[in-house]
Design a protein around this motif. Structure first.
Motif, mmCIF file in Angstrom:
data_model
loop_
_atom_site.group_PDB
_atom_site.id
_atom_site.type_symbol
_atom_site.label_atom_id
_atom_site.label_comp_id
_atom_site.label_asym_id
_atom_site.label_seq_id
_atom_site.Cartn_x
_atom_site.Cartn_y
_atom_site.Cartn_z
ATOM 1 N N GLN A 557 -40.255 55.082 59.766
ATOM 2 C CA GLN A 557 -40.039 54.579 58.419
ATOM 3 C C GLN A 557 -38.800 55.255 57.834
ATOM 4 N N GLY A 558 -37.650 54.706 58.186
ATOM 5 C CA GLY A 558 -36.383 55.256 57.749
ATOM 6 C C GLY A 558 -35.248 54.426 58.310
ATOM 7 N N ASP A 559 -34.007 54.866 58.039
ATOM 8 C CA ASP A 559 -32.820 54.136 58.476
ATOM 9 C C ASP A 559 -31.939 55.022 59.327
ATOM 10 N N ALA A 560 -31.387 54.458 60.398
ATOM 11 C CA ALA A 560 -30.301 55.061 61.163
ATOM 12 C C ALA A 560 -29.596 53.909 61.870
ATOM 13 N N VAL A 561 -28.363 53.658 61.489
ATOM 14 C CA VAL A 561 -27.612 52.515 61.988
ATOM 15 C C VAL A 561 -26.342 53.035 62.650
ATOM 16 N N VAL A 562 -25.963 52.446 63.789
ATOM 17 C CA VAL A 562 -24.816 52.904 64.565
ATOM 18 C C VAL A 562 -23.839 51.753 64.756
ATOM 19 N N LEU A 563 -22.547 52.040 64.488
ATOM 20 C CA LEU A 563 -21.466 51.083 64.683
ATOM 21 C C LEU A 563 -20.482 51.669 65.685
ATOM 22 N N PRO A 564 -20.113 50.948 66.759
ATOM 23 C CA PRO A 564 -19.226 51.517 67.777
ATOM 24 C C PRO A 564 -17.801 51.666 67.258
ATOM 25 N N ALA A 565 -17.175 52.797 67.656
ATOM 26 C CA ALA A 565 -15.794 53.056 67.245
ATOM 27 C C ALA A 565 -14.969 53.511 68.433
ATOM 28 N N GLY A 566 -15.272 52.989 69.617
ATOM 29 C CA GLY A 566 -14.570 53.385 70.823
ATOM 30 C C GLY A 566 -15.552 53.931 71.846
ATOM 31 N N SER A 567 -15.057 54.268 73.017
ATOM 32 C CA SER A 567 -15.910 54.756 74.095
ATOM 33 C C SER A 567 -16.554 56.086 73.712
ATOM 34 N N GLY A 568 -17.876 56.101 73.638
ATOM 35 C CA GLY A 568 -18.598 57.316 73.299
ATOM 36 C C GLY A 568 -18.452 57.735 71.856
ATOM 37 N N ARG A 569 -17.849 56.895 71.014
ATOM 38 C CA ARG A 569 -17.578 57.227 69.609
ATOM 39 C C ARG A 569 -18.277 56.210 68.719
ATOM 40 N N ALA A 570 -18.665 56.643 67.521
ATOM 41 C CA ALA A 570 -19.377 55.729 66.635
ATOM 42 C C ALA A 570 -19.329 56.230 65.202
ATOM 43 N N VAL A 571 -19.579 55.302 64.298
ATOM 44 C CA VAL A 571 -19.926 55.615 62.914
ATOM 45 C C VAL A 571 -21.442 55.543 62.814
ATOM 46 N N VAL A 572 -22.038 56.556 62.239
ATOM 47 C CA VAL A 572 -23.484 56.595 62.069
ATOM 48 C C VAL A 572 -23.784 56.520 60.581
ATOM 49 N N VAL A 573 -24.621 55.569 60.202
ATOM 50 C CA VAL A 573 -25.003 55.388 58.805
ATOM 51 C C VAL A 573 -26.471 55.776 58.653
ATOM 52 N N ASP A 574 -26.710 56.904 58.007
ATOM 53 C CA ASP A 574 -28.046 57.469 57.792
ATOM 54 C C ASP A 574 -28.617 58.023 59.100
ATOM 55 N N ALA A 575 -29.666 58.845 58.940
ATOM 56 C CA ALA A 575 -30.140 59.605 60.103
ATOM 57 C C ALA A 575 -31.656 59.592 60.256
ATOM 58 N N GLY A 576 -32.350 58.737 59.499
ATOM 59 C CA GLY A 576 -33.798 58.665 59.669
ATOM 60 C C GLY A 576 -34.523 59.883 59.124
ATOM 61 N N PRO A 577 -35.846 59.911 59.281
ATOM 62 C CA PRO A 577 -36.640 60.973 58.658
ATOM 63 C C PRO A 577 -36.717 62.276 59.443
ATOM 64 N N GLU A 578 -36.390 62.267 60.750
ATOM 65 C CA GLU A 578 -36.487 63.513 61.530
ATOM 66 C C GLU A 578 -35.450 63.511 62.646
ATOM 67 N N PRO A 579 -35.038 64.721 63.089
ATOM 68 C CA PRO A 579 -33.866 64.812 63.969
ATOM 69 C C PRO A 579 -34.046 64.203 65.351
ATOM 70 N N ASP A 580 -35.226 64.356 65.962
ATOM 71 C CA ASP A 580 -35.373 63.953 67.362
ATOM 72 C C ASP A 580 -35.113 62.469 67.568
#
Length: 803
Positions: A557-580
């Motif tokens: 129950q949270g948000d973590a969205v990933v947009l690619p920005a090249g090989s092995g690179r990304a923009v990450v929008v939010d990180a969800g409720p826990e690190p794992d």
């Protein structure tokens, strides 16, 4: 060795299995039903046993006289029938004992006075005894919360007399005072009672509102264990983070410094037993003592006494919690069975030990750790000697045969439970554990030496820990490498169905493999399947899908969205409720470099996992809204960013960034919003991303007020997007005008399974579907992606939603 001696004595196994299953089932029943099931089991056992005794003819002959063929067949059939009756009687007796023992314990949980307080959510003052080490829950924004297993001795509601009882409970406390408690410590606290989860013996959960007030001191045993454990941690402080965090976990089960990402690697590689105290640790310590004592030609009695002393010392060091007592029992049984070389005696000892532990603590029936300990020990006693002897007969050196047989047997025995828990079957577990074998004993022994030396010779303790960290580094290397093999695990049905299915297949294979043609056929089929599947999984692992534009991670129950920005690179929008969860998602996508971490707003379900984004990754920048609330969430993001030498930058409408063919722009909020239903939600950063000619709109947790303001200020043409990340997990607080303006082809809903908020809202999903959009939900499909294909968009789902 004769054939009779090679056949293990399984007479107690049926009793233990029946007891185990009955205890497990009764944990989900009421006390009355449990006792009724137990009585029925005892009645069946009595009737079956009586039938067995009655079936014995008073004048039956037992030997000597030759019999005809028909008489011999009749005697054989009668023998099989008698064996079946006694097996049924043993299982029924186990069911009776297990159900009654568990039902009696359940009656405490269901005491009417205590149940009334729990159901009313009363605020009470409790007197308690700590049963196990406090452990922090997965960290989210704000101070950590500690989970403490306790035994309630007194419960006092307002204006009421104290209720004296003995009942298990859990305490949830955020005060740092809970962190320092030792098992055996008596304390008092005040808090609100909440109902426990089903399936265990806990009578309540106490949400503590005050710090614990200590009463007296823990026992000298627990104080001594605390001194040694603290000394081991001090000795490990100069070591590298990975080995310095793992060594205390390997030796005494203290995982307070263990990197969660490394712990996940051990779990993926089938080496999770090395991150906590297990029967292996006990067997290593006792094995060393037994070896030294036998070299002095000491007699059996002295050997037994010294091993008992060593066992008691190790239990004190590792702390006599239920898990350590379990590991000690299983390790001692396994070692004694191998040392005696008599599996016929060791297997009844294992069954009896497991039965005693289950009767003493029926809650162990639902503990995966207990199941893994028993099964691993059973594999050590039943399977490993057969495989070792078979390899030796084929010319393998004894030490090589032993090294191969022991980890393979343990993995085969534990496979069904691991599959039920993880919904995977590991292909790297056996080779990984085989590679780990040479390092376990030296790491354990030097770690124990460091703990023992720490109170009297700190420098010697640090030296012992330094030596022990080298084999520990090898374990880290094996775990990390195994976890990153693309074809290291195969999907398998999870839960009880998957576990039972694999158990049936395993038993069938072990029985059939007694024949040489079957072994050869199985070897060919297994090698063909692995070698045939391996190139496919390596070259086309299926995730991430080629041409992916955006991935919504399954983080609960949270948000973590990933947009690619090249090989092995990304923009990450939010990180969800826990690190794992977010760390695992980024690993699956192969993201090693985060060019920008965008925090849409500072609620815990969006920032609780920020530390997971920084694990083993380079992060260039962190941005967030210029809004101060919630303060705890904002502080946690600033703390994680500061650890990487980054300052959190405030961003607003007009901020833009371009990298690797991706253009990212903040289009909202257009102005600060105050006095709304939720100001933090309605000041969420709203982002528009363009990649490969396709557009993605990310709405954060924007609610009706911010969405309507966006439509009025930008207009429908400026909001049109191919992919929509639906706002606020699909809550009902949405603007139909915005949904109509965006008119997406794909809609991604990041939402937790069985959440308490009613997300996603069915009416909202209906609005989106009316426009022809394809809707994907993380609670149903795991990680979900929008993918660019020739002339259009496609969707892909990884198909592994979190439980």
């Amino acid at each position: 060795m004769s054939g009779a001696e090679r056949i293990p004595d399984l007479r107690l196994a049926g009793f233990t299995v029946g007891l185990w299953l009955a205890a497990l089932g009764t944990l989900h029943l009421s006390a009355v039903w449990g006792i009724a099931v137990g009585a029925a089991g005892l009645a069946v056992a009595a009737v079956t046993a009586a039938a067995g005794f009655a079936g014995r003819a008073p004048g039956s002959r037992r030997g000597g006289t030759a019999r005809g063929g028909g008489e011999a067949r009749a005697a054989g059939e009668a023998g099989w029938g008698g064996a079946v009756r006694w097996i049924v009687a043993a299982v029924a007796l186990g069911v009776g004992c297990g159900a009654i023992a568990t039902g009696a314990r359940m009656s405490v949980r269901e005491a009417p006075v205590l149940r009334a307080l729990v159901e009313s959510g009363a605020t009470v003052r409790v007197e308690l005894v700590v049963r196990d080490d406090p452990r922090p829950l997965a960290r989210s924004a704000g101070p950590p919360t500690y989970l403490v297993a306790v035994e309630l001795e007194s419960v006092t509601a307002e204006d009421a007399a104290p209720i004296r009882l003995t009942a298990r409970a859990l305490v949830l406390g955020s005060d740092p005072g809970w962190r320092e408690l030792l098992p055996g410590q008596r304390a008092t606290a005040t808090g609100r009672l909440m109902p426990p989860r089903p399936g265990d013996l806990r009578a309540a959960v106490l949400s503590a509102r005050t710090p614990p007030r200590l009463e007296g001191r823990p026992s000298w045993v627990q104080r001594g264990a605390g001194v040694l454990r603290a000394g081991l941690q001090r000795a490990c402080e100069p070591l590298p983070d990975d080995s310095g965090g793992l060594l205390p976990g390997l030796v005494v089960g203290d995982t307070s410094r263990l990197d969660p990402a490394l712990e996940a690697d051990f779990r993926t590689t089938g080496m999770t037993h090395l991150t906590a105290v297990s029967g292996t640790n006990v067997a290593i310590v006792l094995g060393l003592v037994l070896f030294v004592v036998r070299r002095t030609r000491a007699g059996p009695l002295l050997c037994a006494v010294l091993c008992a002393i060593a066992l008691a010392g190790f239990v004190i060091l590792a702390r006599p919690s239920p898990s350590v007592i379990r590991a000690a029992a299983m390790g001692a049984i396994g070692l004694l069975g191998l040392a005696a070389g008599r599996p016929r005696a060791a297997v009844p000892a294992l069954a009896a030990g497991a039965a005693v532990l289950l009767i003493a603590d029926p809650e162990l029936a639902a503990d995966p750790g207990f199941a893994l300990s028993v099964l691993a020990t059973a594999g050590l006693l039943l399977i490993a000697p057969v495989w070792r002897d078979g390899l030796q007969r084929r010319g393998w050196p004894g030490w090589v045969a032993e090294a191969l047989a022991v980890p393979a047997a343990a993995q085969v025995a534990c496979g069904p439970v691991v599959a039920a828990i993880s919904a995977t079957v590991s292909l790297v577990a056996v080779p990984a554990n085989l590679l780990a074998v040479p390092a376990i004993a030296p790491a354990t022994l030097f770690g124990v030496a460091a703990a023992v030396l720490s109170p009297v010779w700190p420098a010697g303790a640090e030296f012992a820990a330094w030596i022990g960290h080298w084999p520990t580094e090898w374990l880290v290397l094996v775990a990390r490498t195994g976890a990153r093999i693309p074809a290291g695990a195969l999907p398998w049905p999870g839960g009880a169905v998957g576990g039972v299915l694999l158990a049936v297949l395993t038993v069938a294979f072990l029985v059939a493999a007694r024949r040489e043609p079957v072994r050869r056929l199985a070897t060919v089929v297994a090698l063909g399947a692995v070698l045939g599947a391996l190139p496919v999984r390596l070259l086309a692992s299926g995730w991430p899908p080629p041409g992916w534009l955006v991935v919504a991670c399954a983080v609960g129950q949270g948000d973590a969205v990933v947009l690619p920005a090249g090989s092995g690179r990304a923009v990450v929008v939010d990180a969800g409720p826990e690190p794992d969860a977010v760390d695992r998602c980024l690993r699956r996508l192969g993201i090693r470099h985060v060019v920008v971490l965008v925090v849409s707003h500072f609620h815990a379900d969006h920032v609780g996992g920020v530390a997971g984004v920084f694990r083993d990754r380079e992060v260039d920048a962190v941005i967030g809204p210029d809004w101060p609330e919630p303060a705890a969430g904002r502080a946690s993001v600033a703390e994680s960013a500061a650890g990487a030498g980054i300052a959190v930058q405030a961003a607003g409408a007009g901020w833009a960034y371009t990298a690797g063919g991706l253009r990212l722009e903040v289009i909202g909020p257009l102005s600060p919003m105050r006095g709304t239903n939720s100001d933090p939600n309605n000041n969420s950063l709203i982002l528009r991303a363009v990649l490969g000619g396709r557009s993605v709109l990310l709405l954060g947790d924007a609610e009706t007020e911010e969405q309507e303001d966006l439509v009025a200020g930008i207009g429908a043409a400026g909001l049109r997007a191919d992919v929509l990340k639906v706002a606020h997990h699909g809550s009902a607080l949405q603007s139909p005008a915005l949904v109509e303006a965006v008119d997406p082809t794909v809609a991604l809903v990041s939402v937790g399974r069985d959440n308490d908020y009613g997300h996603p809202n069915a009416v909202l999903l209906g609005w989106i579907a009316q426009g022809g959009a394809r809707i994907l939900r993380t609670d149903e499909s795991g990680d979900v992606a929008a993918v660019a294909v020739d002339g259009g968009l496609a969707v892909a789902a990884r198909g592994d939603p979190p439980q």
